[in-house]
Structures are given as C-alpha cells and as structure tokens.
Design an enzyme around this catalytic site. Structure first.
Site, mmCIF file in Angstrom:
data_model
loop_
_atom_site.group_PDB
_atom_site.id
_atom_site.type_symbol
_atom_site.label_atom_id
_atom_site.label_comp_id
_atom_site.label_asym_id
_atom_site.label_seq_id
_atom_site.Cartn_x
_atom_site.Cartn_y
_atom_site.Cartn_z
ATOM 1 N N ARG A 54 7.190 -0.017 1.869
ATOM 2 C CA ARG A 54 7.056 -1.180 2.749
ATOM 3 C C ARG A 54 5.896 -2.072 2.333
ATOM 4 O O ARG A 54 4.931 -1.601 1.745
ATOM 5 C CB ARG A 54 6.898 -0.742 4.205
ATOM 6 C CG ARG A 54 5.769 0.227 4.459
ATOM 7 C CD ARG A 54 6.083 1.034 5.729
ATOM 8 N NE ARG A 54 4.988 1.912 6.116
ATOM 9 C CZ ARG A 54 4.797 3.135 5.625
ATOM 10 N NH1 ARG A 54 5.616 3.609 4.696
ATOM 11 N NH2 ARG A 54 3.795 3.872 6.035
ATOM 12 N N ASP A 87 -6.909 2.391 12.319
ATOM 13 C CA ASP A 87 -6.494 1.930 10.995
ATOM 14 C C ASP A 87 -7.719 2.139 10.108
ATOM 15 O O ASP A 87 -8.730 1.441 10.260
ATOM 16 C CB ASP A 87 -6.077 0.449 11.069
ATOM 17 C CG ASP A 87 -4.913 0.154 10.150
ATOM 18 O OD1 ASP A 87 -4.697 0.932 9.202
ATOM 19 O OD2 ASP A 87 -4.222 -0.864 10.374
ATOM 20 N N CYS A 97 -7.051 -15.504 18.451
ATOM 21 C CA CYS A 97 -7.588 -14.438 19.300
ATOM 22 C C CYS A 97 -9.010 -14.135 18.854
ATOM 23 O O CYS A 97 -9.265 -13.959 17.655
ATOM 24 C CB CYS A 97 -6.736 -13.180 19.164
ATOM 25 S SG CYS A 97 -4.988 -13.509 19.329
ATOM 26 N N ARG A 135 0.827 -1.210 0.000
ATOM 27 C CA ARG A 135 0.000 0.000 0.000
ATOM 28 C C ARG A 135 0.857 1.254 0.000
ATOM 29 O O ARG A 135 0.563 2.229 -0.657
ATOM 30 C CB ARG A 135 -0.892 -0.038 1.239
ATOM 31 C CG ARG A 135 -1.726 1.188 1.438
ATOM 32 C CD ARG A 135 -2.823 0.945 2.459
ATOM 33 N NE ARG A 135 -3.682 -0.153 2.069
ATOM 34 C CZ ARG A 135 -4.270 -0.992 2.939
ATOM 35 N NH1 ARG A 135 -4.078 -0.859 4.227
ATOM 36 N NH2 ARG A 135 -5.045 -1.962 2.506
ATOM 37 N N TYR A 136 1.922 1.233 0.778
ATOM 38 C CA TYR A 136 2.814 2.395 0.878
ATOM 39 C C TYR A 136 4.030 2.132 0.002
ATOM 40 O O TYR A 136 4.422 0.981 -0.182
ATOM 41 C CB TYR A 136 3.251 2.599 2.334
ATOM 42 C CG TYR A 136 2.083 2.692 3.290
ATOM 43 C CD1 TYR A 136 1.328 3.858 3.371
ATOM 44 C CD2 TYR A 136 1.721 1.603 4.075
ATOM 45 C CE1 TYR A 136 0.252 3.933 4.229
ATOM 46 C CE2 TYR A 136 0.642 1.679 4.936
ATOM 47 C CZ TYR A 136 -0.087 2.842 5.020
ATOM 48 O OH TYR A 136 -1.164 2.922 5.856
ATOM 49 N N CYS A 190 -1.764 -19.589 13.740
ATOM 50 C CA CYS A 190 -1.313 -18.843 14.918
ATOM 51 C C CYS A 190 -1.248 -19.822 16.077
ATOM 52 O O CYS A 190 -1.954 -20.838 16.068
ATOM 53 C CB CYS A 190 -2.303 -17.750 15.287
ATOM 54 S SG CYS A 190 -2.505 -16.534 13.990
ATOM 55 N N ARG A 205 -8.209 -10.448 11.176
ATOM 56 C CA ARG A 205 -8.071 -11.256 9.948
ATOM 57 C C ARG A 205 -8.800 -12.585 10.064
ATOM 58 O O ARG A 205 -8.332 -13.600 9.555
ATOM 59 C CB ARG A 205 -6.594 -11.487 9.650
ATOM 60 C CG ARG A 205 -5.851 -10.238 9.327
ATOM 61 C CD ARG A 205 -4.580 -10.526 8.510
ATOM 62 N NE ARG A 205 -3.897 -9.274 8.269
ATOM 63 C CZ ARG A 205 -2.712 -8.960 8.787
ATOM 64 N NH1 ARG A 205 -2.067 -9.819 9.547
ATOM 65 N NH2 ARG A 205 -2.171 -7.794 8.526
HETATM 66 S S1 SF4 Z 1 -4.643 -11.379 16.314
HETATM 67 FE FE1 SF4 Z 1 -5.176 -12.827 14.665
HETATM 68 S S2 SF4 Z 1 -3.309 -12.980 13.441
HETATM 69 FE FE2 SF4 Z 1 -2.722 -12.091 15.414
HETATM 70 S S3 SF4 Z 1 -2.112 -13.842 16.698
HETATM 71 FE FE3 SF4 Z 1 -4.262 -13.435 17.107
HETATM 72 S S4 SF4 Z 1 -5.383 -14.788 15.723
HETATM 73 FE FE4 SF4 Z 1 -3.295 -14.651 14.964
#
Ligand code: SF4
Length: 383
Positions: free
Chosen positions: A131, A345, A144, A127-128, A140, A149
């Site tokens: 970077r 964001d 979370c 996008r930039y 993961c 995402r």
């Molecule tokens: S926020 Fe999303 S991408 Fe980041 S560690 Fe937790 S589950 Fe994984």
C-alpha cells in the site's frame, strides 16, 4: 425513546433565529449549502473571526505569531459550531490558533512519521509492500491546529502539480505489489470532481489495484462537499473506502449525518480516525458519546491516534496512559463496534503500534489467568 441524531447539534439549533451566526444571516441557503461558497468564505484573519466569536488575547497574539507558518482557514459551517464565549470549546481549540502552537518542544520533529524519507517519487510514501500514501493536494477545507503535516499543508508551493500527479500514477502503475492506495493530502476532496475522477479512473484501470481509500476531513469541516454529483462519481469506482476524522460529538451534526448517509448509500464504508487531543476529547465519556453517534451515522470508529510528535502541537499531547485508560473504559462497557484501536504512529516511520490494557494476569504453561472488563478473573486452559 428512539435516539435520532437529526434532532441534535445542528447549526440551526445553535442559532435558531437565522439558522447561522449574525454575519451570515443574509446569506442565501443556496450559498450556505454550496461547498464552493463555503471554501471561498473561509475565515482567514482576525477581523473575520471577531465577527463570529469573542476572540481572546491569547488567540489574537497566537494568530499574529503563527499565521505565516501555518494558515488559519475555517469554513463558515465549522465556525458556526463554535461557542463564541468559551475559548475552550472543542471546535474552537481545533480551528483557532493558541499560544501553545508557538512552543517547540525539544522532542518535536518536522516530519515525525518520516514520510519524506520513504518517497520513491515526489507525492508517494511507500513504506509497506502492498500500500501507498498518495498526496494529491496540500489544501484542506479547514486547517486543523493539531495537523501532523503542518510542514506541507496550507503551503501553496507544495501542492501536487500535474507532472507530479502523473509521476505518482506512473509509479503506482509499474509497482505491481501495490493493491491499496490511500489518496491523501492535505484533503483530496479539495480537488475538483473532475480531477478526482481522473485519479480514480486511472487507478481503477490498473489491474493490481484492489481498493482505494479517500482520507478526508470534509465530512466534518465541510459536509456540503459531499454532493450528489460527487457520490455518483465515486460509485463508479467502488470499492472506495472513506477515512475521516471526527474528534468530538459536537461535530456530529445533521449536515455531517447527511454527508455520511450519501456516501454510505452508494456503498462506501466509512472509518473514523480520531486524534487524542488534550482539552478536546481526552475523556472516555466524550469518546464514548462520539463513537455512539458515529455508529448512528454509519461511521465505524477505527483508530484513536496518540498525538504525533510534530512541531507546534505539543500542547495537545496527552500522556500515553490516557489512551489506554479510554480503551479500558470502553471495552466491555459498550459494544465492540464502538471500541477503536488505540495506536501510536511510531516516530521515525515505524508504523502504527497498538496499545491495549493488559488483560493477562498470569500465564502458567498452558493455563492463562485473565481478567475481564469488570476485574473478574477467569482461567483459560489451552488444549
Ligand atoms: S489534519 Fe491536517 S491534513 Fe487533515 S484536514 Fe486537518 S489540516 Fe488537513
């Protein structure tokens, strides 16, 4: 009295008899300290979870209705930090499904940051000018509940294949304007050391690449991942920045402290990107305590993110004023190093927009009337 983070918040303090919850009391220390064992033994269903905490009806039904869309996966280490009787425990809120996840608010979006739109090749968001975000896996250590995402993470079919990885590296190699690569995911530390070393060595061999960042929550949810072998490997490719994601002081354990120390000792600057989450950390006292602990761990509080407009996380969103209020209660009242930037964001791919309390009362030509953190008024005259 000297403040020693090592004396607080260890799994052992919570479970003094065996050093961990009953279900893992016979696990050898060697297994417990192994990141592979921790990953393999992740809690993925209610039966396993019920052996660690007293699950509520809301959590049970939220799991049943959400696990096909977004997995549950909790490392034994992170689960051991949960309060087994308190459904509002901040560790539990971040890792165990809640009914709020099933509510899709009208303003929610699948890809609020438009990461897919700015993809010149699969696996790269550019996008930039200087970077890129480089997705290397969609796994993961822990999933979370507030993940932005959710559309990708934990979906085994969306992980980066070897071909995709090569295409991404080729794009970075031919795009000479890129100087900073954010290696992301999922969590890039879900890759093996060998795969990570391959990626880092390829990037380091490109003359236009100056720095890499590894964006990882493993320091919080699986600190065992930061092994001596891993840091020895990373050291060869410096400068490597680590961007991590502590959200609550309860996560600042001895294990996390040791993981950060291993990285800091090989020269990795570590920055924290907290997400502002209702019921977890929407309180200036909690954020201040977290940031003080992070500084003790050689982690710099870098950003507080307003919770994104992703689907299924609206129950975590706070009013925007809350973030500004937290900054107001930090700035001046503690050292500047403990005051991160509060940002939104911007939905649609507008990038990070900082929000700060207004310290300008009035401007008269070259005369600025300002207020300080205590409300005192001061005039600054421009030359
Ligand atoms: S926020 Fe999303 S991408 Fe980041 S560690 Fe937790 S589950 Fe994984």
């Amino acid at each position: 009295m000297a403040y020693d983070i090592r004396t607080i918040n260890t799994v052992r303090d919570r479970y003094p008899e065996g050093g961990r919850p009953e279900v893992w009391k016979d696990t050898s220390q060697k297994d417990w300290d192994s990141w592979i064992w921790q990953q393999q033994k992740r809690i993925k269903n209610m039966e396993q979870l019920e052996k660690v905490i007293h699950v509520t009806d809301d959590e049970r039904s939220a799991f049943q209705n959400s696990h096909e869309m977004f997995n549950m996966g909790i490392t034994p280490y992170y689960a051991a930090l949960m309060d087994k009787d308190d459904p509002n425990c901040p560790i539990r809120l971040q890792s165990v499904p809640k009914g709020g996840e099933l509510v899709i608010a009208p303003e929610d979006m699948e890809d609020p940051l438009a990461e897919e739109r700015d993809m010149p090749v699969p696996g790269i968001t550019h996008r930039y000018p200087d970077r890129v975000l480089f997705y290397t896996t969609h796994n993961c250590a822990m999933y979370c509940r507030h993940c932005t995402r959710k559309r990708k993470v934990a979906d085994p079919d969306s992980a980066a294949s070897t071909n995709q990885l090569e295409e991404s590296l080729a794009y970075i190699e031919r795009t000479k304007s890129i100087r900073d690569v954010i290696i992301s995911g999922g969590d890039p530390l879900s890759n093996s050391d060998d795969r990570l070393e391959y990626i880092l060595s390829r990037l380091r061999a490109m003359n236009h690449i100056e720095v890499f960042r590894l964006g990882s929550r493993n320091l919080v949810t699986l600190p065992q991942r930061i092994t001596d072998d891993f840091v020895k490997m990373v050291k060869k490719y410096q400068p490597v920045y680590i961007h991590t994601h502590f959200n609550h002081p309860k996560e600042c354990t001895r294990e996390a402290f040791d993981a950060c120390a291993r990285l800091a000792d090989v020269g990795c600057p570590i920055n924290n990107q907290m997400v502002l989450l209702k019921g977890v950390n929407d309180d200036a006292k909690i954020v201040k305590e977290l940031n003080h602990k992070l500084l003790m761990m050689r982690v710099r509080p870098y950003y507080i993110f307003q919770c994104d407009m992703s689907q299924g996380i609206s129950h975590f969103r706070t009013p925007v004023e809350k973030g500004i209020e937290i900054i107001e209660k930090l700035r001046g009242w503690t050292s500047g190093m403990a005051v991160p930037h509060f940002v939104i964001d911007a939905p649609g791919g507008g990038g990070k927009i900082p929000l700060i309390p207004n310290y300008v009362i009035r401007r008269d030509g070259k005369k600025w009337l300002l207020r300080n953190y205590k409300g005192g008024q001061y005039v600054y005259n421009e030359p």
